[in-house]
Enzyme design. Sequence first.
Site, PDB file in Angstrom:
ATOM      1  N   ASP A   1       1.140   1.043  10.159  1.00 54.22           N
ATOM      2  CA  ASP A   1       1.265   0.978   8.815  1.00 54.22           C
ATOM      3  C   ASP A   1       2.454   1.330   8.256  1.00 54.22           C
ATOM      4  OD1 ASP A   1       0.313   1.123   6.172  1.00 54.22           O
ATOM      5  OD2 ASP A   1       0.162   3.414   6.438  1.00 54.22           O
TER       6      ASP A   1
ATOM      7  N   ARG B   1      15.568  -0.218  -1.846  1.00 55.45           N
ATOM      8  CA  ARG B   1      14.859  -0.846  -3.003  1.00 55.45           C
ATOM      9  C   ARG B   1      15.097  -1.190  -4.265  1.00 55.45           C
ATOM     10  NH1 ARG B   1       9.281   2.100  -1.070  1.00 55.45           N
ATOM     11  NH2 ARG B   1       8.404   0.855  -2.587  1.00 55.45           N
TER      12      ARG B   1
ATOM     13  N   ASP C   1       2.136  -2.678   0.756  1.00 59.01           N
ATOM     14  CA  ASP C   1       3.210  -2.654   0.084  1.00 59.01           C
ATOM     15  C   ASP C   1       3.897  -3.994  -0.420  1.00 59.01           C
ATOM     16  OD1 ASP C   1       5.179  -1.293  -1.589  1.00 59.01           O
ATOM     17  OD2 ASP C   1       5.338   0.085   0.121  1.00 59.01           O
TER      18      ASP C   1
END
Length: 928
Positions: free
Chosen positions: A249, A467, A549
């Site tokens: 994950d 990001r 995500d």
Amino acid sequence: MKISKVQVKSSDIQVGDLIIVEKNQRVPSDMVFLRTSEKTGSCFIRTDQLDGETDWKLKVAVSCTQRLPALGDLFSMNAYVYAQKPQLDIHSFEGTFTREDSDPAVHESLSIENTLWASTVVASGTVIGVVIYTGKETRSVMNTSNPKNKVGLLDLELNQLTKALFLALVALSVVMVTLQGFVGPWYRNLFRFLLLFSYIIPISLRVNLDMGKAAYGWMIMKDDNIPGTVVRTSTIPEELGRLVYLLTDKTGTLTQNEMIFKRLHLGTVSYGTDTMDEIQSHIINSYSQVHSQNSGNSTSSTPSRKPQSSAPKVRKSVSSRIHEAVKAIALCHNVTPVYESRAGVSGETEYAEVDQDFSDENRTYQASSPDEVALVQWTESVGLTLVSRDLTSVQLKTPGGHILTYYILQIFPFTSESKRMGIIVRDESSGEITFYMKGADVAMSTIVQYNDWLEEECGNMAREGLRTLVVAKKSLTEEQYQDFESRYNQAKLSIHDRNLKVAAVVESLEREMELLCLTGVEDQLQADVRPTLEMLRNAGIKIWMLTGDKLETATCIAKSSHLVSRTQDIHIFRPVATRGEAHLELNAFRRKHDCALVISGDSLEVCLKYYEHEFVELACQCPAVVCCRCSPTQKAHIVKLLQHHTGKRTCAIGDGGNDVSMIQAADCGIGIEGKEGKQASLAADFSITQFKHIGRLLMVHGRNSYKRSAALGQFVMHRGLIISTMQAVFSSVFYFASVPLYQGFLMVGYATIYTMFPVFSLVLDQDVKPEMALLYPELYKDLTKGRSLSFKTFLIWVLISIYQGGILMYGALLLFESEFVHVVAISFTALILTELLMVALTIRTWHWLMVVAEFLSLGCYVASLAFLNEYFGIGRVSFGAFLDVAFITTVTFLWKVSAITVVSCLPLYILKYLKRKFSPPSYSKLTS
């Protein structure tokens, strides 16, 4: 009307019940949110056990019921809720709320933000909801799968060998009866032989292995280098040594889920962590100017209006651009400041108190994404602080301590389709209406006015693993806004294609927006993620990252964690919806070599639906695969696919409730105790505290467990085979009589007290030191081929057993024609010695406990010779002929026993020495 509350068991809740849930209680079933004790008409819920996200989600009560004056009016009104049929998707819901007794009837649309799903926790206030789904229809239950019992590959392989041994047993017995010539009641003899040779079947194997597994588990938990590791299953520690695919994950496993604001880019100038103080001084200046103007003038609205009306086209100064950008970041979000009351009571937050107490120390921010919190914390650090927020307004505090109020007119929440969020606010002091928007560069590049730097800078930031979010704004006139509002409300009430209609209306605003800035936020990786992934890759383990995500974020982390090496290309699988598109995309992907694959959950579904086999085959050749936007069930589905198509062992590692189904589906599940609670670590087979511990867990413990169990299993089989061979030789010498060679007690003693300890001490054996195993992860690669235990090694052990059993028995018979009575004593003594020497031969690295075990067993045997002398006669014939201690102590006895033992063991020692000389195993090259 008096209302009485009743406590109900959650198993008795039915659809249509009205349920009251207090703060910090778990929501018992899926419901529509009707009413809350909070003034704002909204509440926060924690969803970490549903989707694995740690941040709180804002839910809004149905306004029609929230506006009712008293709680009792809920029961006197005549209304109904329409809900769609139960689905898997936790992020969507469509329904309507209709009140019939008012005139005209009130219709309200219900969306995901009016729902409270089961297994979430209410974080603020008391809520009342009406139940819409219960039991198996709730979202959380539909997203879980039933756990299966896991059986290790080693156990399956040993089962195969045991079956082979059983067939050998039957065959041997039939051969014996045939050689007898089927005389007399031959079937009775057949069964006697079956019982005599039953030692071929290693019954003690299971016991030994299970004790071995318990020992490995204990060693893992006692290892100081990986503190806090818990072994929750005692059946599959060997699996850790055979892994080929590791499915991990992202959030909370590879990353810490802590965001840090790193960069602000304004097109001409870029600010990093070291130049944030410049921004701070710009902000302080620009606000002090505005306030000095305001105090000087009688009307506060004119000065702030002037610069805009006079010259909109002139390039603005850097200072004003920073001011605009920071204000936009401070306003355009879904963050709510929460104040813990001064008394340190972590209970209800009293809003009345808060109005006076905007002090910084007890303010925390809550939002549905950690990125947003990072942005708001950053604006606070440069001087513009978010101090309060409810459904209708936002308040900011300037560096000078003034409070600015903005009224929220509309909010367009972030969705995975639109990849952006917007907000329309009206400035209280000037009355200006501004539409702010922020989102992913992909979505925003077409919306903002033409510029030449956005795309390039986004690429630069993404390469650093940041990001990115693009922030833009647009000023609206009152008329423009009124026109938009009427069309928007109309679209929101339609039942068919509601989302499309609403999106179309919003898009009419999203044109030619003014680009303000580009922000970069870093998601910090867990400690030592890069070296750990590097080590696993060298060990021949293929790593797949499955995350819920966004695609951009997942690609970022894949690069920054070195899941994809610098030189590799990344092939981003385009979104596909039909069979034809999937076919074209797969062909495009097939042409590329050695590149990592990034694919989203919905495209994956389409590919698996039409081209399952081809897709899995291509994906398995990739060095790394990233699947983004995966639902919990999809994660489990991918694990099952890999098991089914490759037949290799898979391992899943995760830390949230959304990883549980993946962890349970994999051959070996590892849970990390993280921020997202303990659900994953409780469902897993192994629970660790940090991702970096996985390297040692696999390279050292997994490898050792597998190699030790393989040695132990084969040795136990060898132990049974030797004694059966001796019985066979004995019977054939004595005209195929079905007479037992050894009395029952000796047989029991042989399997337990005489050989148990040394054989079991193989559990402590290791071929290389742990430091070596970690330094050369390539050693792990050998194990996945399964060479430590295969039919080849098994046959070698069978041959050894037959050779040794034959030598021991024939030797005893040859050397003792005269004292035939003593054949039992001699052969048994030689047998025990042989077993102890064989253990010594198998061991690779000595441990002091092994030496103790060898001598302990020998001591037990010598002691028992003195006491159990009557057992050393043969059968009933010589029942009177007790074994005399005098004979045992004679030189002949010792000489003959030693001779037999040497003949049975020496050749094997020589062979082992030659093998190590001419084809040494890979580990011995490192140790020499």
